[in-house]
Each structure stands twice: as C-alpha cells, then as structure tokens.
Design an enzyme around this catalytic site. Structure first.
Site, PDB file in Angstrom:
ATOM      1  N   ASP A 132      -3.722  -5.714  -4.828  1.00 57.61           N
ATOM      2  CA  ASP A 132      -2.327  -4.990  -4.005  1.00 57.61           C
ATOM      3  C   ASP A 132      -1.912  -4.770  -3.420  1.00 57.61           C
ATOM      4  O   ASP A 132      -0.988  -3.549  -2.662  1.00 57.61           O
ATOM      5  CB  ASP A 132      -2.963  -3.013  -4.371  1.00 57.61           C
ATOM      6  CG  ASP A 132      -1.621  -2.661  -4.948  1.00 57.61           C
ATOM      7  OD1 ASP A 132      -0.482  -3.431  -5.632  1.00 57.61           O
ATOM      8  OD2 ASP A 132      -1.947  -1.275  -5.156  1.00 57.61           O
ATOM      9  N   CYS A 187     -10.924   0.250 -27.873  1.00 59.00           N
ATOM     10  CA  CYS A 187      -9.732   0.827 -28.081  1.00 59.00           C
ATOM     11  C   CYS A 187      -9.736   2.039 -29.822  1.00 59.00           C
ATOM     12  O   CYS A 187      -9.681   3.035 -29.786  1.00 59.00           O
ATOM     13  CB  CYS A 187      -8.786   0.925 -27.469  1.00 59.00           C
ATOM     14  SG  CYS A 187      -7.967   1.211 -25.627  1.00 59.00           S
ATOM     15  N   CYS A 190      -8.153   5.208 -31.520  1.00 54.00           N
ATOM     16  CA  CYS A 190      -8.224   6.337 -30.771  1.00 54.00           C
ATOM     17  C   CYS A 190      -6.381   5.875 -30.495  1.00 54.00           C
ATOM     18  O   CYS A 190      -6.010   4.737 -29.560  1.00 54.00           O
ATOM     19  CB  CYS A 190      -9.406   5.932 -28.854  1.00 54.00           C
ATOM     20  SG  CYS A 190      -8.688   7.371 -28.019  1.00 54.00           S
ATOM     21  N   CYS A 213       6.423   7.500 -15.179  1.00 50.72           N
ATOM     22  CA  CYS A 213       4.969   8.246 -15.563  1.00 50.72           C
ATOM     23  C   CYS A 213       4.692   9.075 -13.836  1.00 50.72           C
ATOM     24  O   CYS A 213       5.206   8.225 -12.575  1.00 50.72           O
ATOM     25  CB  CYS A 213       4.102   6.374 -14.394  1.00 50.72           C
ATOM     26  SG  CYS A 213       2.069   6.683 -13.962  1.00 50.72           S
ATOM     27  N   CYS A 241      -1.910  10.378 -11.058  1.00 47.94           N
ATOM     28  CA  CYS A 241      -1.711  11.143 -12.302  1.00 47.94           C
ATOM     29  C   CYS A 241      -3.064  10.481 -13.022  1.00 47.94           C
ATOM     30  O   CYS A 241      -2.705   9.070 -12.837  1.00 47.94           O
ATOM     31  CB  CYS A 241      -0.722  11.390 -13.389  1.00 47.94           C
ATOM     32  SG  CYS A 241      -1.285  11.346 -14.976  1.00 47.94           S
ATOM     33  N   CYS A 244      -3.922  10.247 -18.559  1.00 51.72           N
ATOM     34  CA  CYS A 244      -4.579   9.769 -19.358  1.00 51.72           C
ATOM     35  C   CYS A 244      -6.164   8.503 -18.977  1.00 51.72           C
ATOM     36  O   CYS A 244      -6.537   7.787 -19.328  1.00 51.72           O
ATOM     37  CB  CYS A 244      -3.048   7.596 -19.758  1.00 51.72           C
ATOM     38  SG  CYS A 244      -3.597   7.417 -18.112  1.00 51.72           S
ATOM     39  N   CYS A 248      -9.561  10.036 -21.874  1.00 52.26           N
ATOM     40  CA  CYS A 248     -10.734   8.404 -22.337  1.00 52.26           C
ATOM     41  C   CYS A 248     -12.245   8.366 -22.697  1.00 52.26           C
ATOM     42  O   CYS A 248     -11.989   9.049 -21.240  1.00 52.26           O
ATOM     43  CB  CYS A 248     -10.257   7.310 -21.341  1.00 52.26           C
ATOM     44  SG  CYS A 248     -10.750   5.654 -22.234  1.00 52.26           S
TER      45      CYS A 248
END
Ligand code: B12
Ligand code: SF4
Ligand code: SF4
Length: 311
Positions: A132, A187, A190, A213, A241, A244, A248
């Site tokens: 990053d 996935c 879902c 977001c 956050c 999500c 999962c």
C-alpha cells in the site's frame, strides 16, 4: 534454466514462511490489461471520491516494469491480521486491521529483511517491496499468483483462511517459476456482503464504490464534516468498517494472527465511548503513535466520534 527458476521460487517461498508471511505466490511481471480496464472504468465513475492519489500514476499501476525496470516476477505475500481478542460491540468500533501497530511499518521491515535474505541466498537481485505504499494493484497480483479470488465484497479471499490479510508485493528482475492464477470463484450465489453493506457501496461485478464506503469516510476523507446523506448509516463505526468481511462465510476459517506487531492495543480493546470522548490530543499522540489511527489524526477521530454519536 527451468530447474534454477524452480529452485529460486522454492527458496523464496521458504524465506517468506520463515519471516512469518502466511502465503506467498509468484506471477510473471506483465502489464495488467483486464485489470487496467476495470481500474479505468472505476476512476471514470469517480469511485475514488477525493482519493486523488488513486488517479495518479495510472501507467505505473498497471505495469510493474514501470516501477522496477527489467521486472520479471511479482512475488505476492499475505500476512494475517485477524486479532486474538475483540472490542466490546457496544464501544465505538475500530476496524480489525487497525488493532495493533501500523501494518505499513511492520511489513516494510519484513520486506527489507526478505529482500536481504533473497540476495544472500540467490545473489545480486534487484527488487522493490511495497505494501500500500506505491501504485500497485495488490489484489490483482494476489489473484494472479494463485493466492485466492476477489470476492463480491472486493476483498481477496483465501479458501483456507478467509480475507483478513494484508497484501504485500515484491517486484523483482529475477526469473522465477510462477504459480497458476486463481481462476475459480467461491462466492457462488451468496450475496451476504452486498445485503449487509450499510451504505450500499458494493455494486455488481465485484466493484466497490470507494466514495460510499465507511472506510473512506472515516479514514480517507479529510473534510471537516462527513456528508449528511450517510448520517445514521455508520452505526458505531469509528474507524474503518469490517461488515462485508464479518458476514462472509469464508471468514469462519480465520485464525488469530501470531504477528507480535499486530497485538491489539489495550486501549482499542477497552476504551468505552466516554473514554474516546475524554481523549485529549496529547494522549492520542502517545497512545496511537504507532497505530493506523494516526492517518485520521486526532481531529479526524473526534469528527468521526461526533458523527456516530449524533448520527
Ligand atoms: C483505495 C483503497 C481503498 C479504498 C477503495 C476500496 C476499493 N475497493 O478500491 C477504501 C478506502 C474504501 C478502502 C477500504 C478498505 N480497504 Co483498502 N485499499 C485501497 C488501495 C490503496 C487501492 C485499491 C485499488 O486499487 N482500488 C481500485 C479498484 C479498481 O481496484 P481493486 O479493488 O483492487 O480491484 C482490482 C482487482 O480486484 C481486479 N478484479 C476484481 N475482480 C476481478 C475479476 C477479474 C476477472 C479480473 C481480471 C480482475 C478483477 O480489478 C481491480 C483492478 O482494476 C489498496 C492497496 C493497493 N495498493 O492495492 C488497499 C487494500 C485493497 N485495502 C485493504 C483493506 C484491508 C481495506 C478494508 C478492509 C479496510 C477496512 N476494514 O476498513 C476496506 C475494505 C473495503 C472493500 N470492500 O474493498 C487491503 C485488502 C486486503 C484484501 N484481503 O483484499 C489492501 C490490499 C491494502 C493492503 N496492502 O493490504 N481501500
Ligand atoms: S467496508 Fe463496510 S461500507 Fe465498505 S464496502 Fe464493506 S461493508 Fe460496505
Ligand atoms: S459474503 Fe458471500 S458474496 Fe460476499 S465475498 Fe463472501 S462469499 Fe462472496
């Protein structure tokens, strides 16, 4: 030649494991054409909001050879950050990635050692490590080097341990045996993450509207105020956050990190809403001196706190 490439890849994977990285995959360094189209469309729709750094250096972001001349391979590393203990759910919530020390610092040190050990064991190798910290499409490289798939929530998910991982890459001019890209997608039908996202930031086709977001609003947005449209949608999310990822099903397989640098700060685990409210700028600087919370600064944390308290 092939034998040499394979031996070097083996040394690299052993070295990565020795340094505590949980996964290591290797891809041929090449221009990312399909990803480039996805990125271009994302930028054209303004999904980066005020994150201007995302629209800079487009050419570098899609071509590793522009970051490291003569690049042949991209080594991708994953480091688990799933914490061993969690906050009380009633307290203002800090995202799990930010419980301990700043991953940029922790991983930067590891990458330095990693490159040093590669040079020691293989020879004069040129390379640059990033986490990053440069225009690199880290999730794309992780998928390309076989480590997992990009879920509908946009995160890179491993089949064995879910998605609570940081991604780091080392771009090098060394020819290496590569891994097959991760082609499958687990996935299925879902839609839990899409249904649970509090701000409807998860769009079809694995596209995340970054400008919607909560992570963007609470960490990246530098404005004095968070816009009224999202008032009441953050619940008690103070910094980042995890919704999500928490919903999962693949994260049932998360295991606690053993990285000492990610040991949760006691204040993050124990602060109540009133402790956050009473926090002074001076104590913030002392307590969170090595923490990712520094990115929001004291003023950002206070802004977020006010927003969720009156939200
Ligand atoms: C900008 C950014 C954000 C922004 C925008 C998010 C976004 N989805 O783009 C904001 C601030 C919102 C954010 C939030 C978060 N982030 Co962030 N973020 C980044 C950053 C700096 C760039 C991401 C980027 O390039 N976005 C542009 C979009 C277009 O790219 P992308 O999402 O990576 O998607 C690419 C691939 O997935 C690929 N792709 C997807 N599907 C498919 C399918 C096919 C067939 C193909 C070929 C390609 C493909 O296409 C895209 C490239 O064009 C990266 C670090 C980095 N340098 O990569 C970290 C990074 C993605 N973030 C990370 C984390 C941990 C988070 C949060 C979980 C933090 C938190 N808890 O609050 C949230 C998760 C939000 C979410 N659901 O994505 C980790 C992700 C680790 C993982 N397992 O995936 C990263 C990699 C940082 C790191 N070094 O570990 N982030
Ligand atoms: S991190 Fe939160 S706000 Fe962002 S996409 Fe995931 S659930 Fe939605
Ligand atoms: S919650 Fe479901 S749809 Fe979303 S990333 Fe996980 S498996 Fe995929």
């Amino acid at each position: 030649m092939k034998i040499k490439e394979s031996k070097y890849s083996q040394i690299i994977k052993q070295t990565a494991a020795q340094l505590g990285f949980d996964y290591c995959g290797i891809a041929r360094a090449q221009q990312l054409d399909e990803d480039a189209r996805r990125l271009e469309s994302w930028l054209n729709k303004g999904f980066h909001g005020s994150m201007d750094y995302m629209s800079n250096y487009f050419d570098l972001r899609i071509d590793p050879a522009k970051l490291v001349p003569g690049a042949k391979s991209v080594i991708t590393l994953l480091l688990n950050y799933y914490p061993s203990a969690q906050q009380n759910q009633q307290a203002p919530q800090v995202s799990k990635y930010a419980y301990g020390n700043d991953y940029h610092e922790v991983i930067r040190e590891k990458l330095k050692t990693f490159l040093g050990l590669i040079k020691e064991n293989i020879g004069e190798v040129h390379g640059r490590g990033f986490t990053d910290s440069a225009p690199v499409l880290e999730r794309s490289w992780a998928r390309k080097s076989g480590l997992g798939w990009v879920g509908k929530n946009g995160n890179l998910i491993t089949k064995n341990n879910g998605s609570f991982f940081f991604i780091a890459t080392l771009i090098t001019d060394l020819d290496l045996e590569t891994d097959d890209p991760f082609i499958k997608d687990y996935c299925g039908t879902c839609t839990r993450c899409i249904d649970a996202c509090p701000t409807e930031a998860i769009l079809p086709d694995k596209v995340i509207d970054g400008s919607k977001c909560i992570s963007y609003f609470t960490i990246e947005l530098k404005d004095l105020l968070i816009p009224d449209e999202v008032k009441g949608k953050f619940d008690n999310r103070l910094f980042g956050c995890d919704v999500c990822q928490d919903v999962c099903p693949w994260n049932r397989f998360s295991k606690s990190t053993t990285e000492p640098g990610f040991k949760p700060l006691p204040e993050i685990l124990n602060f109540t809403a009133s402790d956050w409210e009473d926090l002074t700028d001076e104590s913030f600087k002392i307590i969170f001196k090595d923490s990712p919370l520094k990115r929001s600064k004291y003023a950002g944390i206070k802004r977020n706190l006010k927003f969720i308290s009156f939200g």
